[in-house]
Design an enzyme around this catalytic site. Structure first.
Site, PDB file in Angstrom:
ATOM      1  CG  ASP A 238      11.816  24.182 -35.558  1.00 54.25           C
ATOM      2  OD1 ASP A 238      12.185  25.316 -35.892  1.00 54.25           O
ATOM      3  OD2 ASP A 238      12.306  23.134 -36.012  1.00 54.25           O
TER       4      ASP A 238
ATOM      5  CB  CYS B  66       4.543  -0.264   1.774  1.00 53.49           C
ATOM      6  SG  CYS B  66       3.490  -1.449   2.622  1.00 53.49           S
TER       7      CYS B  66
ATOM      8  CB  CYS C 175      -0.927   0.010   1.201  1.00 52.13           C
ATOM      9  SG  CYS C 175      -0.044   0.194   2.778  1.00 52.13           S
TER      10      CYS C 175
END
Length: 783
Positions: free
Chosen positions: A449, A31, A28
């Site tokens: 560009d 952790c 989870c």
């Protein structure tokens, strides 16, 4: 920010290294926070941990051994191994490991489900219809439940114990505590209290009593395992693109040395080696064709279905397939420096980075589990003080523990971002980090560009005018003969046009390059000069004026019969050349406008050329004639106006602007400098992928917001209901699993994002240079 400043900063950070660690045992977001905190306590170490990929990207000083990082993670209660650059075998091993873990998880889920169904049916029947009870029916329930709450739930218990040894908690702590509490209370009730009065009807379903808590424990285990299984499948699905890219490499390569062929592992190939590519083989590294001709299938890299013809001097990319010919290639980039390896690394980095949203979720989740345990204790004490007794108090306390498991919270962001990264890779969009997706959604201005981005970047002859009614083909053939001695882009365009027209290009003698003017040579006894047009073009003045107004580059061809004459000779004709607009550019700009984005053309080319391209593409704002520093200044000016700017380019002169913009987007055919400076790389030479990028980013962030809304809203709404005793622990477990399943399912919908762009993968022909005069524009300047 200039290129020099980027280089200086990189040199200043040479003592900082980066490593990826595979983390085992995380369940989870709590952790995640724990691992990051433990690593962050080391001097100079910064870590970003991703739950979905189970990986940690760690920046650390060169003085800190990697073993120290690994040991720190292990002391925190998790497994850790260093991830090294992926070879084919590594990718295969990883896939096998994922499949093995998935099979084990599926086995536990299947066993739990098979035992839970009769267990639930039996318990429900015994509760609703007491007359059906038979002797020792409770022990049948125990026999069905123990394999589930013991063996099937063992991963939860193991992780919870590991966390307890380290004084921490996680989602598995909640699951294990709920299962153990329900099981222990049920067994205790059977041992010491005998058969308790059992409610009937819906009261029995909503408020189970006595040993019926065993099916609650089994049900929670089954639902959580089911949620974990679907999460694991989602992670494997999202990682398939990266694994398929890695398999484009080759294990061995045939190196040519001293006139002999020698097969060696591809890892031993070095820059400067010459290697052989037979028909049907994959090219082992990026390089240049040293000998031979072949058609190269680049579809795996670019998505283009039409093979590209290559010959001596042409560049080739590792991972593509040579067909219909034999090539000898001079290696220029090998190993981790190849384009394929950089793409794989970009995807891996994207899957291990975390967004600002996910970092917030991790911080919330790190305190979520202790708070939930506190609420469960308060619930238990509250019901006991209210006179409910242990049986009545334990059910809501267990329900609080179960319903609050933050599976959905921990998965809300990473699963969506992982799926989006994989979807982007399918479309030819390589995102270097999750921050890029977040920024893309906020972009309102796209600066483009011109050369190589909106145009093909290749000069093409688009029109010819001949003086005095002369022969058009003869003029082209003579011009091409002279240009065969030059390497200029204009010369290449003239030669290519003559060859494509099937003209007889004669040899040139006494070739002389005229810097800034053109070139001169003797063709069939006549002196031919190809270069700048004269100020007075005579009868061809109308053509010259019209072409220059259209933004074309004009080249004059002069011919004189007397080699001793120092004059250029008579004007024999004019050639109009241009850099064609990409076929996809107008459609891409139209899609950007439809998405509410404002396009700007920013180029160092002349104003006439820029406006010609802008007109062809539907762009109204044009900034022309700017140098690289000018591009940076204009991007900053837009940002100062409050705009969020994306810069799209492909050249070295775009690198500083790409780094300055909020989002840098490089086209895949660009230079290495541009590709490194960009946040997003468009691999396909099709600008329609650009609006698809924006749509994918918007869909991703919408999905993340939906996931978080559900995850937070679910816990906020469900915990009080559980504390009030209105939620059966069994239903709580089912609801918790459904919550995670909905988050994962919602994220997987991103696999269909920008669905209109799927046609790009379905056989769109490679773009061909335009030949219509109105769709072209000149090179930056004539010679």
């Amino acid at each position: 920010m200039s290129i020099d400043s980027v280089t200086d900063r990189a040199e200043a950070e040479t003592d900082v290294r980066t490593v990826e660690l595979q983390i085992d045992g995380m369940t989870c977001a709590a952790c995640v926070g724990r691992v990051e905190r433990k690593l962050g306590k080391l001097d100079g170490v910064r870590a970003s941990v991703n739950l979905a990929t189970e990986r940690a990207t760690v920046e650390y000083p060169a003085s800190t051994p990697v073993d120290t990082l690994v040991e720190t993670v292990r002391k925190a209660g998790y497994g850790a191994t260093e991830l090294r650059p992926a070879a084919d075998s590594d990718v295969s091993d990883s896939a096998v490991a994922d499949d093995t873990a998935l099979r084990r998880l599926r086995t536990r889920m299947a066993v739990a489900l098979i035992l839970f169904v009769p267990l639930a049916d039996l318990s429900l029947a015994m509760s609703l219809v007491p007359s059906l009870r038979f002797p020792y029916w409770q022990w049948v329930v125990v026999a069905l439940a123990l394999p589930v709450v013991g063996w099937a739930a063992w991963p939860f218990h193991r992780t919870a114990v590991t966390n307890l040894r380290h004084g921490t908690t996680s989602m598995d702590t909640l699951v294990s505590l709920g299962v153990v509490s329900a099981s222990a209370w049920s067994l205790g009730a059977m041992a010491f209290e005998g058969d308790r009065p059992v409610l009937t009807g819906w009261d029995a379903v909503l408020h189970p009593s006595g040993p019926l808590y065993l099916e609650v424990a089994a049900g929670v285990t089954t639902f959580v395992l089911a949620g974990r299984y679907f999460e694991a499948r989602a992670r494997r699905t999202a990682g398939r693109v990266m694994r398929s890219l890695a398999t484009l490499g080759t294990d061995e390569v045939t190196v040519l040395a001293g006139g002999t062929e020698r097969t060696v592992p591809v890892g031993r190939l070095r820059v400067g080696d010459r290697f052989l590519v037979r028909p049907g083989e994959r090219i082992a590294a990026d390089g240049v064709v040293d000998d031979g001709r072949a058609a190269v299938d680049t579809s795996a890299m670019t998505g283009e279905p039409v093979p590209v013809e290559v010959g001596t001097g042409d560049p080739v990319t590792g991972g593509t397939i040579a067909s219909g010919g034999r090539l000898v290639v001079l290696a220029q980039q090998v190993g981790a420096d190849t384009r394929l390896a950089r793409m794989i690394a970009a995807v891996e980095r994207a899957q291990t980075e975390k967004s600002a949203t996910q970092r917030l979720v991790d911080r919330v989740s790190s305190v979520f589990v202790p708070v939930v345990l506190g609420l469960a204790v308060l619930t238990l004490l509250g019901w006991l003080l209210g006179g409910a007794g242990w049986a009545g108090a334990l059910a809501p306390a267990i329900a609080v523990v179960i319903i609050a498991c933050p599976c959905a919270l921990g998965l809300a962001t990473p699963t969506a971002l992982m799926v989006a990264t994989g979807r982007g890779a399918e479309l030819g969009i390589f995102v270097k980090g999750y921050r890029a997706l977040e920024t893309t959604r906020a972009v309102d201005t796209v600066v483009l560009d011109k050369t190589g981005t909106l145009t093909t970047g290749r000069m093409t002859v688009v029109d010819v005018a001949v003086a005095g009614g002369g022969d058009r083909d003869a003029l082209l053939a003579r011009a091409a003969a002279v240009e065969s001695g030059s390497e200029h882009a204009i010369a290449e365009a003239v030669r290519a046009h003559a060859v494509a027209a099937g003209l007889d290009v004669r040899p040139v003698a006494d070739f002389v390059a005229l810097p800034g003017l053109g070139a001169r040579g003797v063709v069939d006894g006549d002196v031919v000069t190809v270069g700048r047009p004269p100020e007075d073009a005579g009868a061809l003045a109308g053509h010259l004026r019209r072409w220059e107004e259209a933004g074309h580059t004009v080249v004059a061809v002069h011919v004189r019969a007397d080699p001793a004459d120092r004059d250029h000779g008579d004007l024999a004709g004019l050639l109009a050349l241009a850099d064609p607009v990409k076929d996809s550019a107008p459609d891409a700009v139209a899609e950007l406008l439809a998405a509410g984005l404002h396009p700007v053309l920013l180029t160092g080319d002349r104003a006439a050329a820029a406006h010609a391209v802008a007109s062809a593409c539907g762009i109204t704002e044009v900034v022309a004639g700017v140098l690289p520093d000018g591009k940076v200044a204009h991007v900053r000016a837009l940002q100062e106006q409050g705009r969020t700017v994306a810069m799209v380019g492909d050249g070295v002169n775009d690198a500083a602007a790409l780094a300055t913009a909020d989002l840098g987007v490089a086209v895949g055919s660009g230079t290495d400098v541009a590709l490194e400076a960009a946040d997003v790389v468009l691999v396909r030479d099709d600008l329609r992928v650009l609006p698809a990028t924006v749509e994918l980013a918007r869909a991703t962030m919408t999905t993340i917001r939906g996931n978080l809304w559900w995850a937070f809203g679910y816990n906020v709404a469900a915990i009080p209901v559980a504390m009030a005793g209105l939620l059966n622990p069994l239903l709580a477990g089912a609801a918790m699993a459904v919550s995670s399943f909905l988050v994962v399912t919602n994220s997987l919908r991103l696999r269909k994002a920008a669905g209109w762009a799927d046609e790009l993968l379905g056989g769109v022909p490679a773009e061909q240079p335009a030949t219509v005069a109105g769709d072209v524009t000149p090179s930056p300047s004539p010679r």
